[in-house]
Design an enzyme around this catalytic site. Structure first.
Site, PDB file in Angstrom:
ATOM      1  N   ASP A  31       0.843  -1.190   0.000  1.00  0.00           N
ATOM      2  CA  ASP A  31       0.000   0.000   0.000  1.00  0.00           C
ATOM      3  C   ASP A  31       0.883   1.246   0.000  1.00  0.00           C
ATOM      4  OD1 ASP A  31      -3.220   0.495   0.983  1.00  0.00           O
ATOM      5  OD2 ASP A  31      -1.832   2.197   1.083  1.00  0.00           O
ATOM      6  N   ILE A  32       0.487   2.232  -0.782  1.00  0.00           N
ATOM      7  CA  ILE A  32       1.306   3.450  -0.925  1.00  0.00           C
ATOM      8  C   ILE A  32       1.268   4.313   0.345  1.00  0.00           C
ATOM      9  CG2 ILE A  32      -0.410   5.031  -1.946  1.00  0.00           C
ATOM     10  CD1 ILE A  32       1.709   5.644  -4.130  1.00  0.00           C
ATOM     11  N   ASN A  88     -12.835  -3.386   2.380  1.00  0.00           N
ATOM     12  CA  ASN A  88     -13.810  -2.306   2.460  1.00  0.00           C
ATOM     13  C   ASN A  88     -14.733  -2.392   1.246  1.00  0.00           C
ATOM     14  OD1 ASN A  88     -12.460  -1.333   4.742  1.00  0.00           O
ATOM     15  ND2 ASN A  88     -11.031  -0.160   3.478  1.00  0.00           N
ATOM     16  N   VAL A  97     -11.023   2.709  -3.744  1.00  0.00           N
ATOM     17  CA  VAL A  97     -10.658   2.188  -5.072  1.00  0.00           C
ATOM     18  C   VAL A  97     -11.619   1.050  -5.407  1.00  0.00           C
ATOM     19  CG1 VAL A  97      -8.862   1.081  -6.445  1.00  0.00           C
ATOM     20  CG2 VAL A  97      -8.241   2.825  -4.745  1.00  0.00           C
ATOM     21  N   HIS A 101     -10.228  -5.549  -3.455  1.00  0.00           N
ATOM     22  CA  HIS A 101      -8.904  -5.737  -2.862  1.00  0.00           C
ATOM     23  C   HIS A 101      -9.049  -6.066  -1.386  1.00  0.00           C
ATOM     24  CE1 HIS A 101      -9.943  -1.458  -2.546  1.00  0.00           C
ATOM     25  NE2 HIS A 101      -9.286  -1.451  -1.391  1.00  0.00           N
ATOM     26  N   HIS A 103      -6.911  -5.854   2.225  1.00  0.00           N
ATOM     27  CA  HIS A 103      -5.772  -5.287   2.943  1.00  0.00           C
ATOM     28  C   HIS A 103      -5.235  -6.365   3.890  1.00  0.00           C
ATOM     29  CE1 HIS A 103      -6.795  -0.892   2.216  1.00  0.00           C
ATOM     30  NE2 HIS A 103      -7.958  -1.450   1.940  1.00  0.00           N
TER      31      HIS A 103
END
Ligand code: 5GP
Ligand code: ZN
Length: 112
Positions: A31-32, A88, A97, A101, A103
């Site tokens: 993750d950025i 999420n 986004v 995905h 996390h």
């Protein structure tokens, strides 16, 4: 592939990412904006905007994601100390986004 999707562009290599795992159907990267020392994102290569959009007969991809998560948790040293897995979903779920995905977050004490 959705040409307007950030994660589709990352999967295709059009946007750089810190890749940690890839196979025929999955891609995982750092993750950025990490919320903990370990913060990885695990995504199906196929574009589904949300979990709601995965047909029942394609939900095997979620098991595949969890197999990858299990391996990554070991590799990144959080399998025993502990980690959190989050997906999420939609606006009130905090999804920003819209490409499914998960996390994987760990490496510090997480609070509820
Ligand atoms: P969401 O809130 O949709 O569940 O989480 C999206 C996550 O994607 C956020 O944690 C955010 O930091 C991460 N993210 C957003 N843009 C980028 C990017 O360009 N590269 C990477 N590696 N992560 C990103
Ligand atoms: Zn996408």
């Amino acid at each position: 592939m959705n040409s307007d999707c950030l994660f589709c562009k990352i999967i295709k290599g059009e946007i750089p990412s810190d890749k940690v795992y890839e196979d025929d159907t999955l891609y995982a990267f750092k993750d950025i904006h990490p919320k903990a020392p370990v913060h990885l994102l695990i995504v199906p290569k196929k574009h589904y905007p949300t979990l709601n959009d995965i047909p029942d007969n394609e939900m095997g991809i979620i098991a595949d994601i969890h197999v990858a998560i299990k391996k990554l948790a070991l590799e990144f040293g959080v399998a025993e100390s502990g980690y959190r897995v989050l997906a999420n979903t939609n606006k009130e779920g905090g999804q920003v986004v819209f490409h499914v995905h998960y996390h994987l977050i760990g490496g510090r004490q997480l609070r509820a």
